[in-house]
Enzyme design. Structure first.
Site, PDB file in Angstrom:
ATOM      1  N   ALA A  67      31.314  28.810  37.208  1.00  0.00           N
ATOM      2  CA  ALA A  67      32.410  28.430  36.313  1.00  0.00           C
ATOM      3  C   ALA A  67      32.188  29.029  34.932  1.00  0.00           C
ATOM      4  O   ALA A  67      31.400  28.499  34.138  1.00  0.00           O
ATOM      5  CB  ALA A  67      32.525  26.913  36.248  1.00  0.00           C
ATOM      6  N   THR A  92      35.201  31.140  33.397  1.00  0.00           N
ATOM      7  CA  THR A  92      36.544  31.229  32.801  1.00  0.00           C
ATOM      8  C   THR A  92      37.049  29.871  32.325  1.00  0.00           C
ATOM      9  O   THR A  92      36.793  28.845  32.956  1.00  0.00           O
ATOM     10  CB  THR A  92      37.522  31.816  33.844  1.00  0.00           C
ATOM     11  OG1 THR A  92      36.995  33.058  34.313  1.00  0.00           O
ATOM     12  CG2 THR A  92      38.895  32.041  33.256  1.00  0.00           C
ATOM     13  N   GLU A 148      29.047  40.972  41.035  1.00  0.00           N
ATOM     14  CA  GLU A 148      30.360  40.381  41.311  1.00  0.00           C
ATOM     15  C   GLU A 148      31.408  41.491  41.492  1.00  0.00           C
ATOM     16  O   GLU A 148      32.200  41.492  42.432  1.00  0.00           O
ATOM     17  CB  GLU A 148      30.697  39.499  40.107  1.00  0.00           C
ATOM     18  CG  GLU A 148      31.875  38.631  40.284  1.00  0.00           C
ATOM     19  CD  GLU A 148      31.927  37.519  39.224  1.00  0.00           C
ATOM     20  OE1 GLU A 148      33.006  37.260  38.735  1.00  0.00           O
ATOM     21  OE2 GLU A 148      30.880  36.927  38.882  1.00  0.00           O
ATOM     22  N   ARG A 149      31.375  42.431  40.550  1.00  0.00           N
ATOM     23  CA  ARG A 149      32.371  43.514  40.574  1.00  0.00           C
ATOM     24  C   ARG A 149      32.130  44.464  41.740  1.00  0.00           C
ATOM     25  O   ARG A 149      33.081  45.016  42.306  1.00  0.00           O
ATOM     26  CB  ARG A 149      32.344  44.255  39.235  1.00  0.00           C
ATOM     27  CG  ARG A 149      32.914  43.396  38.148  1.00  0.00           C
ATOM     28  CD  ARG A 149      32.662  43.877  36.742  1.00  0.00           C
ATOM     29  NE  ARG A 149      33.228  42.907  35.811  1.00  0.00           N
ATOM     30  CZ  ARG A 149      32.979  42.854  34.517  1.00  0.00           C
ATOM     31  NH1 ARG A 149      32.142  43.724  33.969  1.00  0.00           N
ATOM     32  NH2 ARG A 149      33.539  41.934  33.766  1.00  0.00           N
ATOM     33  N   GLY A 179      58.437  48.153  57.138  1.00  0.00           N
ATOM     34  CA  GLY A 179      59.849  47.768  57.104  1.00  0.00           C
ATOM     35  C   GLY A 179      60.003  46.265  56.911  1.00  0.00           C
ATOM     36  O   GLY A 179      59.148  45.622  56.283  1.00  0.00           O
ATOM     37  N   GLY A 180      61.076  45.715  57.464  1.00  0.00           N
ATOM     38  CA  GLY A 180      61.366  44.282  57.294  1.00  0.00           C
ATOM     39  C   GLY A 180      60.238  43.408  57.807  1.00  0.00           C
ATOM     40  O   GLY A 180      59.935  42.352  57.239  1.00  0.00           O
ATOM     41  N   GLY A 232      37.526  38.813  37.945  1.00  0.00           N
ATOM     42  CA  GLY A 232      36.183  39.402  37.853  1.00  0.00           C
ATOM     43  C   GLY A 232      36.138  40.644  36.974  1.00  0.00           C
ATOM     44  O   GLY A 232      35.234  41.473  37.103  1.00  0.00           O
ATOM     45  N   GLU A 238      42.000  46.864  32.808  1.00  0.00           N
ATOM     46  CA  GLU A 238      41.955  47.344  31.426  1.00  0.00           C
ATOM     47  C   GLU A 238      40.579  47.079  30.803  1.00  0.00           C
ATOM     48  O   GLU A 238      40.070  47.896  30.027  1.00  0.00           O
ATOM     49  CB  GLU A 238      43.043  46.657  30.584  1.00  0.00           C
ATOM     50  CG  GLU A 238      44.477  46.991  31.001  1.00  0.00           C
ATOM     51  CD  GLU A 238      44.943  46.240  32.241  1.00  0.00           C
ATOM     52  OE1 GLU A 238      44.198  45.387  32.772  1.00  0.00           O
ATOM     53  OE2 GLU A 238      46.069  46.521  32.693  1.00  0.00           O
TER      54      GLU A 238
HETATM   55  C1  LIG Z   1      42.160  33.476  42.284  1.00  0.00           C
HETATM   56  C2  LIG Z   1      41.208  33.560  41.141  1.00  0.00           C
HETATM   57  C3  LIG Z   1      39.879  33.219  41.315  1.00  0.00           C
HETATM   58  C4  LIG Z   1      38.987  33.237  40.237  1.00  0.00           C
HETATM   59  N1  LIG Z   1      37.696  32.792  40.406  1.00  0.00           N
HETATM   60  C5  LIG Z   1      36.902  32.619  39.323  1.00  0.00           C
HETATM   61  C6  LIG Z   1      35.630  32.001  39.450  1.00  0.00           C
HETATM   62  O1  LIG Z   1      35.186  31.622  40.544  1.00  0.00           O
HETATM   63  N2  LIG Z   1      34.894  31.779  38.318  1.00  0.00           N
HETATM   64  C7  LIG Z   1      35.337  32.179  37.082  1.00  0.00           C
HETATM   65  O2  LIG Z   1      34.635  31.943  36.103  1.00  0.00           O
HETATM   66  N3  LIG Z   1      36.539  32.797  36.943  1.00  0.00           N
HETATM   67  C8  LIG Z   1      37.323  33.015  38.025  1.00  0.00           C
HETATM   68  N4  LIG Z   1      38.561  33.629  37.895  1.00  0.00           N
HETATM   69  C9  LIG Z   1      38.987  34.081  36.570  1.00  0.00           C
HETATM   70  C10 LIG Z   1      39.151  35.575  36.431  1.00  0.00           C
HETATM   71  O3  LIG Z   1      37.924  36.238  36.411  1.00  0.00           O
HETATM   72  C11 LIG Z   1      40.017  35.801  35.168  1.00  0.00           C
HETATM   73  O4  LIG Z   1      41.344  35.414  35.507  1.00  0.00           O
HETATM   74  C12 LIG Z   1      39.979  37.223  34.678  1.00  0.00           C
HETATM   75  O5  LIG Z   1      38.725  37.525  34.137  1.00  0.00           O
HETATM   76  C13 LIG Z   1      41.052  37.482  33.604  1.00  0.00           C
HETATM   77  O6  LIG Z   1      41.002  36.506  32.595  1.00  0.00           O
HETATM   78  P1  LIG Z   1      42.353  35.754  32.161  1.00  0.00           P
HETATM   79  O7  LIG Z   1      43.039  35.256  33.364  1.00  0.00           O
HETATM   80  O8  LIG Z   1      42.025  34.767  31.109  1.00  0.00           O
HETATM   81  O9  LIG Z   1      43.254  36.884  31.542  1.00  0.00           O
HETATM   82  P2  LIG Z   1      43.238  37.379  30.016  1.00  0.00           P
HETATM   83  O10 LIG Z   1      41.867  37.544  29.524  1.00  0.00           O
HETATM   84  O11 LIG Z   1      44.166  36.496  29.241  1.00  0.00           O
HETATM   85  O12 LIG Z   1      43.911  38.803  30.180  1.00  0.00           O
HETATM   86  C14 LIG Z   1      45.258  38.954  30.637  1.00  0.00           C
HETATM   87  C15 LIG Z   1      45.499  40.422  30.904  1.00  0.00           C
HETATM   88  O13 LIG Z   1      45.421  41.132  29.671  1.00  0.00           O
HETATM   89  C16 LIG Z   1      44.861  42.402  29.882  1.00  0.00           C
HETATM   90  N5  LIG Z   1      43.668  42.539  29.025  1.00  0.00           N
HETATM   91  C17 LIG Z   1      42.681  41.644  28.804  1.00  0.00           C
HETATM   92  N6  LIG Z   1      41.747  42.133  27.965  1.00  0.00           N
HETATM   93  C18 LIG Z   1      42.156  43.366  27.631  1.00  0.00           C
HETATM   94  C19 LIG Z   1      41.625  44.399  26.809  1.00  0.00           C
HETATM   95  N7  LIG Z   1      40.456  44.269  26.176  1.00  0.00           N
HETATM   96  N8  LIG Z   1      42.322  45.557  26.702  1.00  0.00           N
HETATM   97  C20 LIG Z   1      43.507  45.726  27.352  1.00  0.00           C
HETATM   98  N9  LIG Z   1      44.049  44.797  28.158  1.00  0.00           N
HETATM   99  C21 LIG Z   1      43.390  43.640  28.306  1.00  0.00           C
HETATM  100  C22 LIG Z   1      44.533  42.519  31.364  1.00  0.00           C
HETATM  101  O14 LIG Z   1      45.620  43.157  32.014  1.00  0.00           O
HETATM  102  C23 LIG Z   1      44.463  41.081  31.804  1.00  0.00           C
HETATM  103  O15 LIG Z   1      44.775  40.917  33.180  1.00  0.00           O
HETATM  104  C24 LIG Z   1      39.455  33.666  38.968  1.00  0.00           C
HETATM  105  C25 LIG Z   1      40.792  34.061  38.805  1.00  0.00           C
HETATM  106  C26 LIG Z   1      41.660  33.992  39.862  1.00  0.00           C
HETATM  107  C27 LIG Z   1      43.108  34.372  39.644  1.00  0.00           C
END
Ligand SMILES: Cc1cc2nc3c(=O)[nH]c(=O)nc-3n(C[C@H](O)[C@H](O)[C@H](O)COP(=O)(O)OP(=O)(O)OC[C@H]3O[C@@H](n4cnc5c(N)ncnc54)[C@H](O)[C@@H]3O)c2cc1C
Length: 380
Positions: free
Chosen positions: A126, A128, A245-246, A342-343, A366, A370
């Site tokens: 955890a 995010t 992770e990545r 297709g459909g 993860g 960007e």
């Molecule tokens: C299904 C799911 C499972 C997940 N599982 C986990 C988990 O197990 N543990 C955990 O800790 N997190 C988890 N996450 C969180 C995930 O890693 C984050 O959603 C992700 O890192 C993006 O953070 P955010 O959603 O706050 O988007 P934001 O940080 O608000 O960013 C939104 C968008 O802005 C753009 N952006 C962001 N920064 C920049 C930049 N510097 N330059 C240009 N563009 C940018 C990107 O397009 C990005 O998608 C999960 C998310 C999902 C949807």
């Protein structure tokens, strides 16, 4: 030998995971998508087969294998086409539990690792928060020392396995006055601890067999011994583990794209329109052939990044490029594969409909594309 990167042991692991996918995941994946849950018996079976402790030390029941082995697990599970199942497992094996294996004390490892490896307990990580995703350092959850305890307050967002995990590795600010990446620490929090609750189980576009939750900490008291790794150094542990992770998320992208192309080539070779199969249309087979080429390029970059990691070489540039490239590519592949279905591709009976939904998050979670490109550019 399938590739210069892999040994006979790697190839053996690949065929074992492939067999498990064919025998257990493919026949049951749809039911798990419906219920939104993976039975614990399946995870314990994976534990018996040695799939949950591939990277963990032998003395705790693991295999002590390398990053290439994680790559194989990710790629082969992804061939199942069930992203929700795959991510449940990979969060446990390669995103959450490595925090314990990498930074845990002897006592912490003895307490949890054998059960993690056997599948008796499921883990989550955890990091995010509702207001801190890509920008990890801006997290607000705090952990305050109070005698022999830490007291956690705050909330975490989008946590995979958040509902079902028995143990969660939580990042929190231990020094709220510290700037940027400093002053963050990791903690081990067990399910059932007073003050720790699941705020909401989140409904998602895809990955429906995987549970995703908001977690809440309200004056959650945990023993002082639950600090994981060095105090105030948690940000660096998170960043370090992001590479793994990545890597496996990219493996999911490569594996799912490969499977989608396989399904689509099969489909268009059988589907007739205008007096011949769709495969006879040059535009269709050439677009699929180009996607095969791109996926193969992504796969080789994936193997190369895993190989560098297996040699403890700095792989941040490789992994960042890979995550950006594979996360975008899998969506390009899914779009085209759905188009050529297709459909039928829009109907839930078709695997491709689910795969399109599942793939979307791979360019976001993860490390969004960007953010990955910024990591590459910093090193250009
Ligand atoms: C299904 C799911 C499972 C997940 N599982 C986990 C988990 O197990 N543990 C955990 O800790 N997190 C988890 N996450 C969180 C995930 O890693 C984050 O959603 C992700 O890192 C993006 O953070 P955010 O959603 O706050 O988007 P934001 O940080 O608000 O960013 C939104 C968008 O802005 C753009 N952006 C962001 N920064 C920049 C930049 N510097 N330059 C240009 N563009 C940018 C990107 O397009 C990005 O998608 C999960 C998310 C999902 C949807």
């Amino acid at each position: 030998m399938t590739s210069p990167y892999f040994t006979e042991e790697h190839d053996m692991l690949r065929s074992q995971v492939r067999r498990f996918v064919d025998e257990v995941i493919r026949p049951n994946g749809e039911a798990w998508e419906e219920t939104g849950q993976i039975p614990r018996t399946v995870l314990r079976r994976m534990g018996e087969l040695g799939f949950l402790g591939i990277r963990h030390p032998v003395e705790y029941g693991g295999s002590g294998a390398d990053a290439l082995s994680s790559a194989i697990l990710a790629e082969e599970l992804a061939h199942s086409s069930f992203g929700g199942f795959t991510v449940t497992v990979l969060v446990h094996t390669d995103m959450a539990s490595p925090h314990l294996a990498g930074s845990g004390t002897e006592e912490q490892k003895r307490r949890y690792l054998p059960a993690i490896v056997s599948g008796e307990i499921l883990t989550a990580v955890a990091v995010t928060e509702p207001d801190a995703g890509s920008d990890v350092a801006s997290m607000r959850t705090t952990a305050r020392r109070d005698g022999e305890h830490w007291v956690l307050n705050g909330s975490k967002m989008f946590i995979t396995n958040g509902v079902s995990a028995d143990v969660v590795f939580v990042a929190a600010k231990t020094d709220p006055s510290a700037k940027g990446s400093r002053g963050i620490s990791m903690f081990i929090v067990e399910r059932g601890t007073a003050g720790f609750s699941v705020g909401r189980k989140l409904k998602k576009q895809g990955w429906r067999a995987s549970d995703t939750a908001e977690l809440v900490f309200e004056d959650c008291r945990i023993p002082a011994a639950s600090l994981l790794g060095d105090e105030d150094r948690g940000f660096y542990a998170v960043m370090r583990n992001f590479q793994n992770e990545r890597l496996v998320l990219s493996g999911m992208a490569v594996g799912e794209a490969t499977e989608a192309l396989r399904l689509t080539i099969d489909y268009v070779k059988n589907r007739k329109a205008f007096g011949a199969t769709l495969w006879h249309k040059q535009t269709i087979r050439q677009r699929l052939a180009m996607l095969e080429a791109k996926v193969e390029a992504a796969r080789q970059l994936f193997y190369h990044a895993a190989w560098r990691m297996s040699r403890a070489a700095d792989a941040v540039r490789d992994v960042s490029m890979l995550k950006a490239f594979a996360g975008e590519l899998v969506n390009e592949v899914m779009y085209t594969c759905q188009q050529f279905h297709g459909g039928f591709g829009y109907i839930q009976e078709s695997a491709i409909e689910r795969m399109v939904r599942d793939a979307r998050v791979l360019s976001i979670g993860g490390g969004a594309t960007e953010v990955m490109l910024e990591e590459v550019a910093k090193r250009s």
